[in-house]
Design a protein around this motif. Structure first.
Motif, PDB file in Angstrom:
ATOM      1  N   TRP A 172     -19.067  66.549  23.626  1.00  0.00           N
ATOM      2  CA  TRP A 172     -18.531  65.189  23.554  1.00  0.00           C
ATOM      3  C   TRP A 172     -19.662  64.187  23.464  1.00  0.00           C
ATOM      4  O   TRP A 172     -20.706  64.340  24.098  1.00  0.00           O
ATOM      5  CB  TRP A 172     -17.700  64.901  24.803  1.00  0.00           C
ATOM      6  N   ALA A 173     -19.450  63.134  22.688  1.00  0.00           N
ATOM      7  CA  ALA A 173     -20.429  62.051  22.608  1.00  0.00           C
ATOM      8  C   ALA A 173     -20.501  61.358  23.961  1.00  0.00           C
ATOM      9  O   ALA A 173     -19.499  61.239  24.660  1.00  0.00           O
ATOM     10  CB  ALA A 173     -20.024  61.056  21.522  1.00  0.00           C
ATOM     11  N   SER A 174     -21.666  60.890  24.315  1.00  0.00           N
ATOM     12  CA  SER A 174     -21.822  60.217  25.606  1.00  0.00           C
ATOM     13  C   SER A 174     -21.302  58.784  25.569  1.00  0.00           C
ATOM     14  O   SER A 174     -21.077  58.185  26.608  1.00  0.00           O
ATOM     15  CB  SER A 174     -23.288  60.236  26.045  1.00  0.00           C
ATOM     16  N   VAL A 175     -21.105  58.243  24.361  1.00  0.00           N
ATOM     17  CA  VAL A 175     -20.522  56.904  24.205  1.00  0.00           C
ATOM     18  C   VAL A 175     -19.537  56.937  23.038  1.00  0.00           C
ATOM     19  O   VAL A 175     -19.625  57.789  22.167  1.00  0.00           O
ATOM     20  CB  VAL A 175     -21.588  55.801  23.947  1.00  0.00           C
ATOM     21  N   ASN A 176     -18.619  56.002  23.028  1.00  0.00           N
ATOM     22  CA  ASN A 176     -17.693  55.856  21.905  1.00  0.00           C
ATOM     23  C   ASN A 176     -18.402  55.204  20.722  1.00  0.00           C
ATOM     24  O   ASN A 176     -19.408  54.514  20.891  1.00  0.00           O
ATOM     25  CB  ASN A 176     -16.502  54.986  22.312  1.00  0.00           C
ATOM     26  N   ILE A 177     -17.858  55.389  19.532  1.00  0.00           N
ATOM     27  CA  ILE A 177     -18.398  54.723  18.352  1.00  0.00           C
ATOM     28  C   ILE A 177     -18.322  53.218  18.588  1.00  0.00           C
ATOM     29  O   ILE A 177     -17.294  52.700  19.013  1.00  0.00           O
ATOM     30  CB  ILE A 177     -17.594  55.071  17.093  1.00  0.00           C
ATOM     31  N   GLY A 178     -19.403  52.519  18.335  1.00  0.00           N
ATOM     32  CA  GLY A 178     -19.432  51.075  18.521  1.00  0.00           C
ATOM     33  C   GLY A 178     -19.801  50.632  19.927  1.00  0.00           C
ATOM     34  O   GLY A 178     -19.880  49.442  20.205  1.00  0.00           O
ATOM     35  N   ALA A 179     -20.034  51.581  20.824  1.00  0.00           N
ATOM     36  CA  ALA A 179     -20.405  51.251  22.205  1.00  0.00           C
ATOM     37  C   ALA A 179     -21.886  51.542  22.422  1.00  0.00           C
ATOM     38  O   ALA A 179     -22.460  52.416  21.781  1.00  0.00           O
ATOM     39  CB  ALA A 179     -19.570  52.051  23.187  1.00  0.00           C
ATOM     40  N   ASP A 213     -18.553  51.208  28.014  1.00  0.00           N
ATOM     41  CA  ASP A 213     -18.045  50.286  26.992  1.00  0.00           C
ATOM     42  C   ASP A 213     -16.948  50.960  26.164  1.00  0.00           C
ATOM     43  O   ASP A 213     -17.023  52.154  25.876  1.00  0.00           O
ATOM     44  CB  ASP A 213     -19.168  49.837  26.053  1.00  0.00           C
ATOM     45  N   ALA A 214     -15.950  50.186  25.761  1.00  0.00           N
ATOM     46  CA  ALA A 214     -14.823  50.732  24.996  1.00  0.00           C
ATOM     47  C   ALA A 214     -15.234  51.133  23.585  1.00  0.00           C
ATOM     48  O   ALA A 214     -14.770  52.141  23.064  1.00  0.00           O
ATOM     49  CB  ALA A 214     -13.695  49.710  24.936  1.00  0.00           C
ATOM     50  N   GLY A 215     -16.076  50.374  22.944  1.00  0.00           N
ATOM     51  CA  GLY A 215     -16.448  50.676  21.573  1.00  0.00           C
ATOM     52  C   GLY A 215     -15.388  50.208  20.591  1.00  0.00           C
ATOM     53  O   GLY A 215     -14.584  49.333  20.888  1.00  0.00           O
ATOM     54  N   SER A 216     -15.360  50.818  19.428  1.00  0.00           N
ATOM     55  CA  SER A 216     -14.428  50.436  18.366  1.00  0.00           C
ATOM     56  C   SER A 216     -13.162  51.285  18.445  1.00  0.00           C
ATOM     57  O   SER A 216     -13.169  52.383  18.981  1.00  0.00           O
ATOM     58  CB  SER A 216     -15.088  50.635  17.002  1.00  0.00           C
ATOM     59  N   TYR A 217     -12.084  50.774  17.839  1.00  0.00           N
ATOM     60  CA  TYR A 217     -10.807  51.488  17.812  1.00  0.00           C
ATOM     61  C   TYR A 217     -10.440  51.828  16.378  1.00  0.00           C
ATOM     62  O   TYR A 217     -10.559  50.995  15.498  1.00  0.00           O
ATOM     63  CB  TYR A 217      -9.704  50.628  18.429  1.00  0.00           C
ATOM     64  N   TYR A 218     -10.008  53.064  16.162  1.00  0.00           N
ATOM     65  CA  TYR A 218      -9.667  53.557  14.834  1.00  0.00           C
ATOM     66  C   TYR A 218      -8.285  54.213  14.873  1.00  0.00           C
ATOM     67  O   TYR A 218      -7.908  54.811  15.868  1.00  0.00           O
ATOM     68  CB  TYR A 218     -10.675  54.616  14.374  1.00  0.00           C
TER      69      TYR A 218
END
Length: 111
Positions: free
Chosen positions: A41-48, A53-58
């Motif tokens: 698993w990535a340690s952060v979300n895309i955009g975070a 941080d929440a990051g981006s939503y897709y």
């Protein structure tokens, strides 16, 4: 008392067997959570920038982030019965790398 000690030892062994490890690929940190699938698993979300941080939503299979999740804004159909991709009609049930936001954004296959 003997039973409690046994439970504590078993718990400690189980926790040690699934200890998390980390690594890096293409400049992004991943975490191995010890899943049987081996998926990391990535340690952060895309955009975070930070894990909290929440990051981006897709939406599923879309390459750009969005804020409105309605059929009218979905790239692969205007309704459940009119999907143009990822449906029983085309038989594609797994996300293609070409429609994966993480693969596109980070340049690495993320699933």
């Amino acid at each position: 008392m003997k039973r409690k000690i046994t439970c504590l030892i078993m718990c400690a062994v189980s926790c040690a067997m699934v200890a998390q490890t980390t690594g890096e690929e293409a400049g992004h940190t991943w975490i191995d959570m010890g899943l049987p699938s081996g998926i990391k698993w990535a340690s952060v979300n895309i955009g975070a920038n930070r894990p909290q941080d929440a990051g981006s939503y897709y939406a599923w299979g879309e390459m750009t982030s969005k804020t409105s999740y309605r059929w009218a804004t979905y790239a692969h159909g205007a309704g459940y019965n009119s999907l143009t991709k990822y449906s029983n009609a085309d038989g594609i049930m797994s996300l293609d790398a070409t429609d994966d936001a993480a693969t596109s954004t980070w340049g690495i296959l993320c699933y």
